[in-house]
Design a protein around this motif. Structure first.
Motif, PDB file in Angstrom:
ATOM      1  N   PHE A   1       0.832  -1.196   0.000  1.00 55.47           N
ATOM      2  CA  PHE A   1       0.000   0.000   0.000  1.00 55.47           C
ATOM      3  C   PHE A   1       0.872   1.253   0.000  1.00 55.47           C
ATOM      4  O   PHE A   1       0.573   2.232  -0.706  1.00 55.47           O
ATOM      5  CB  PHE A   1      -0.926   0.001   1.216  1.00 55.47           C
ATOM      6  CG  PHE A   1      -1.958   1.092   1.186  1.00 55.47           C
ATOM      7  CD1 PHE A   1      -3.072   1.000   0.361  1.00 55.47           C
ATOM      8  CD2 PHE A   1      -1.826   2.220   1.985  1.00 55.47           C
ATOM      9  CE1 PHE A   1      -4.031   2.010   0.330  1.00 55.47           C
ATOM     10  CE2 PHE A   1      -2.770   3.239   1.950  1.00 55.47           C
ATOM     11  CZ  PHE A   1      -3.874   3.128   1.131  1.00 55.47           C
ATOM     12  N   SER A   2       1.962   1.243   0.769  1.00 50.80           N
ATOM     13  CA  SER A   2       2.852   2.410   0.807  1.00 50.80           C
ATOM     14  C   SER A   2       3.519   2.639  -0.550  1.00 50.80           C
ATOM     15  O   SER A   2       3.670   3.782  -0.993  1.00 50.80           O
ATOM     16  CB  SER A   2       3.908   2.259   1.907  1.00 50.80           C
ATOM     17  OG  SER A   2       4.766   1.161   1.660  1.00 50.80           O
ATOM     18  N   VAL A   3       3.900   1.558  -1.235  1.00 46.62           N
ATOM     19  CA  VAL A   3       4.488   1.695  -2.572  1.00 46.62           C
ATOM     20  C   VAL A   3       3.433   2.213  -3.547  1.00 46.62           C
ATOM     21  O   VAL A   3       3.708   3.112  -4.363  1.00 46.62           O
ATOM     22  CB  VAL A   3       5.072   0.359  -3.058  1.00 46.62           C
ATOM     23  CG1 VAL A   3       5.498   0.460  -4.522  1.00 46.62           C
ATOM     24  CG2 VAL A   3       6.263  -0.050  -2.195  1.00 46.62           C
ATOM     25  N   SER A   4       2.214   1.687  -3.473  1.00 47.43           N
ATOM     26  CA  SER A   4       1.143   2.118  -4.375  1.00 47.43           C
ATOM     27  C   SER A   4       0.789   3.582  -4.146  1.00 47.43           C
ATOM     28  O   SER A   4       0.557   4.341  -5.103  1.00 47.43           O
ATOM     29  CB  SER A   4      -0.095   1.236  -4.182  1.00 47.43           C
ATOM     30  OG  SER A   4       0.189  -0.102  -4.500  1.00 47.43           O
ATOM     31  N   PHE A   5       0.734   3.995  -2.894  1.00 46.82           N
ATOM     32  CA  PHE A   5       0.464   5.394  -2.561  1.00 46.82           C
ATOM     33  C   PHE A   5       1.517   6.296  -3.201  1.00 46.82           C
ATOM     34  O   PHE A   5       1.204   7.301  -3.833  1.00 46.82           O
ATOM     35  CB  PHE A   5       0.468   5.557  -1.036  1.00 46.82           C
ATOM     36  CG  PHE A   5       0.216   6.958  -0.559  1.00 46.82           C
ATOM     37  CD1 PHE A   5      -1.061   7.367  -0.210  1.00 46.82           C
ATOM     38  CD2 PHE A   5       1.260   7.870  -0.430  1.00 46.82           C
ATOM     39  CE1 PHE A   5      -1.300   8.663   0.235  1.00 46.82           C
ATOM     40  CE2 PHE A   5       1.043   9.156   0.008  1.00 46.82           C
ATOM     41  CZ  PHE A   5      -0.244   9.554   0.340  1.00 46.82           C
ATOM     42  N   THR A   6       2.777   5.905  -3.060  1.00 51.44           N
ATOM     43  CA  THR A   6       3.883   6.689  -3.608  1.00 51.44           C
ATOM     44  C   THR A   6       3.827   6.722  -5.128  1.00 51.44           C
ATOM     45  O   THR A   6       4.094   7.754  -5.752  1.00 51.44           O
ATOM     46  CB  THR A   6       5.228   6.110  -3.138  1.00 51.44           C
ATOM     47  OG1 THR A   6       5.216   5.986  -1.706  1.00 51.44           O
ATOM     48  CG2 THR A   6       6.384   7.004  -3.555  1.00 51.44           C
ATOM     49  N   ARG A   7       3.491   5.588  -5.741  1.00 51.06           N
ATOM     50  CA  ARG A   7       3.371   5.529  -7.200  1.00 51.06           C
ATOM     51  C   ARG A   7       2.321   6.527  -7.699  1.00 51.06           C
ATOM     52  O   ARG A   7       2.533   7.235  -8.688  1.00 51.06           O
ATOM     53  CB  ARG A   7       2.977   4.125  -7.652  1.00 51.06           C
ATOM     54  CG  ARG A   7       4.110   3.114  -7.638  1.00 51.06           C
ATOM     55  CD  ARG A   7       3.609   1.769  -8.133  1.00 51.06           C
ATOM     56  NE  ARG A   7       4.660   0.764  -8.126  1.00 51.06           N
ATOM     57  CZ  ARG A   7       5.534   0.584  -9.114  1.00 51.06           C
ATOM     58  NH1 ARG A   7       5.483   1.366 -10.181  1.00 51.06           N
ATOM     59  NH2 ARG A   7       6.449  -0.355  -9.035  1.00 51.06           N
ATOM     60  N   MET A   8       1.177   6.589  -7.040  1.00 50.02           N
ATOM     61  CA  MET A   8       0.112   7.485  -7.484  1.00 50.02           C
ATOM     62  C   MET A   8       0.575   8.940  -7.438  1.00 50.02           C
ATOM     63  O   MET A   8       0.321   9.717  -8.362  1.00 50.02           O
ATOM     64  CB  MET A   8      -1.133   7.287  -6.622  1.00 50.02           C
ATOM     65  CG  MET A   8      -1.843   5.976  -6.861  1.00 50.02           C
ATOM     66  SD  MET A   8      -3.383   5.837  -5.923  1.00 50.02           S
ATOM     67  CE  MET A   8      -4.359   7.122  -6.687  1.00 50.02           C
ATOM     68  N   ILE A   9       1.246   9.327  -6.358  1.00 49.30           N
ATOM     69  CA  ILE A   9       1.748  10.701  -6.236  1.00 49.30           C
ATOM     70  C   ILE A   9       2.774  10.974  -7.327  1.00 49.30           C
ATOM     71  O   ILE A   9       2.741  12.010  -7.999  1.00 49.30           O
ATOM     72  CB  ILE A   9       2.368  10.933  -4.850  1.00 49.30           C
ATOM     73  CG1 ILE A   9       1.343  10.700  -3.731  1.00 49.30           C
ATOM     74  CG2 ILE A   9       2.970  12.327  -4.762  1.00 49.30           C
ATOM     75  CD1 ILE A   9       0.212  11.672  -3.710  1.00 49.30           C
ATOM     76  N   ALA A  10       3.698  10.030  -7.515  1.00 49.20           N
ATOM     77  CA  ALA A  10       4.779  10.226  -8.489  1.00 49.20           C
ATOM     78  C   ALA A  10       4.231  10.314  -9.909  1.00 49.20           C
ATOM     79  O   ALA A  10       4.608  11.202 -10.680  1.00 49.20           O
ATOM     80  CB  ALA A  10       5.795   9.093  -8.377  1.00 49.20           C
ATOM     81  N   TYR A  11       3.338   9.401 -10.282  1.00 48.41           N
ATOM     82  CA  TYR A  11       2.805   9.404 -11.636  1.00 48.41           C
ATOM     83  C   TYR A  11       1.979  10.656 -11.899  1.00 48.41           C
ATOM     84  O   TYR A  11       2.040  11.233 -12.997  1.00 48.41           O
ATOM     85  CB  TYR A  11       1.958   8.156 -11.884  1.00 48.41           C
ATOM     86  CG  TYR A  11       2.742   6.864 -11.873  1.00 48.41           C
ATOM     87  CD1 TYR A  11       4.101   6.844 -12.205  1.00 48.41           C
ATOM     88  CD2 TYR A  11       2.137   5.657 -11.522  1.00 48.41           C
ATOM     89  CE1 TYR A  11       4.814   5.661 -12.194  1.00 48.41           C
ATOM     90  CE2 TYR A  11       2.854   4.468 -11.513  1.00 48.41           C
ATOM     91  CZ  TYR A  11       4.189   4.480 -11.845  1.00 48.41           C
ATOM     92  OH  TYR A  11       4.898   3.309 -11.838  1.00 48.41           O
TER      93      TYR A  11
END
Length: 196
Positions: free
Chosen positions: A37-47
């Motif tokens: 979930f932490s990786v997915s959260f970060t991916r959304m912000i980055a993308y």
């Protein structure tokens, strides 16, 4: 729920086998869900900010992902930084001016070593405590009460003696948003080559 680090053991974990209370409804360990979930959260912000993500097959270097920009800045084209991710539901760690996090000595030393070629950062994601869901989804969109705080490894560096753990402080003003992510990229990209 327990705090998570890379792998199946919580930060400061005992190494004991997980019981049923440590499994989510779908029978996946909570620590694994928190990690993803932490990786997915970060991916959304980055993308959403126009950046991309490089993954790491192992966390030997003490980081989980690398965030990359494809923009040309004054000093560099394509700046990037490495990010170590942590996840917690403990609201008590959120103080008036900072998010506190206790790190084991070895990963702390890895993250903050002075000769890193690529800048490193720490991000701690604060998620809602069960039974509140991590995500709310309806016809109007997706919402989460989760938020991540960050700090550069350079600012976390501590040269004094450390026993088993070291507590770090991530300023509350360092809220991981698209705007702040692009600010990090600009600070790296605008740096003089000798300061890389």
């Amino acid at each position: 729920m327990k705090e998570t680090k890379r792998g199946n053991m919580a930060e400061g974990g005992t190494g004991e086998e997980m019981g049923e209370q440590d499994l989510a409804e779908g029978q996946i360990p909570i620590t694994a869900l928190q990690e993803h979930f932490s990786v997915s959260f970060t991916r959304m912000i980055a993308y959403a900010a126009g950046c991309s993500i490089k993954t790491h097959e192992t966390d030997f270097e003490g980081v989980d992902i690398t965030i990359v920009s494809s923009t040309e800045y004054r000093g560099f084209y394509g700046p990037q930084f490495e990010l170590q991710l942590k996840c917690t539901y403990q609201e008590s760690l959120l103080k008036d001016d900072s998010m506190t996090w206790k790190m084991k000595a070895k990963p702390f030393r890895k993250l903050t070593r002075t000769k890193r070629y690529i800048p490193a950062y720490l991000g701690v994601l604060l998620i809602p405590r069960e039974p509140e869901p991590w995500l709310h989804i309806n016809e109007y969109g997706l919402y989460t009460r989760s938020r991540m705080f960050w700090e550069s490894a350079d600012n976390l560096r501590y040269d004094g003696p450390i026993n088993d753990y070291h507590t770090v402080h991530l300023p509350r003003r360092n809220l991981f948003t698209g705007e702040q992510l692009l600010g990090i990229m600009k600070s790296i990209g605008d740096a003089e080559r000798s300061l890389r």
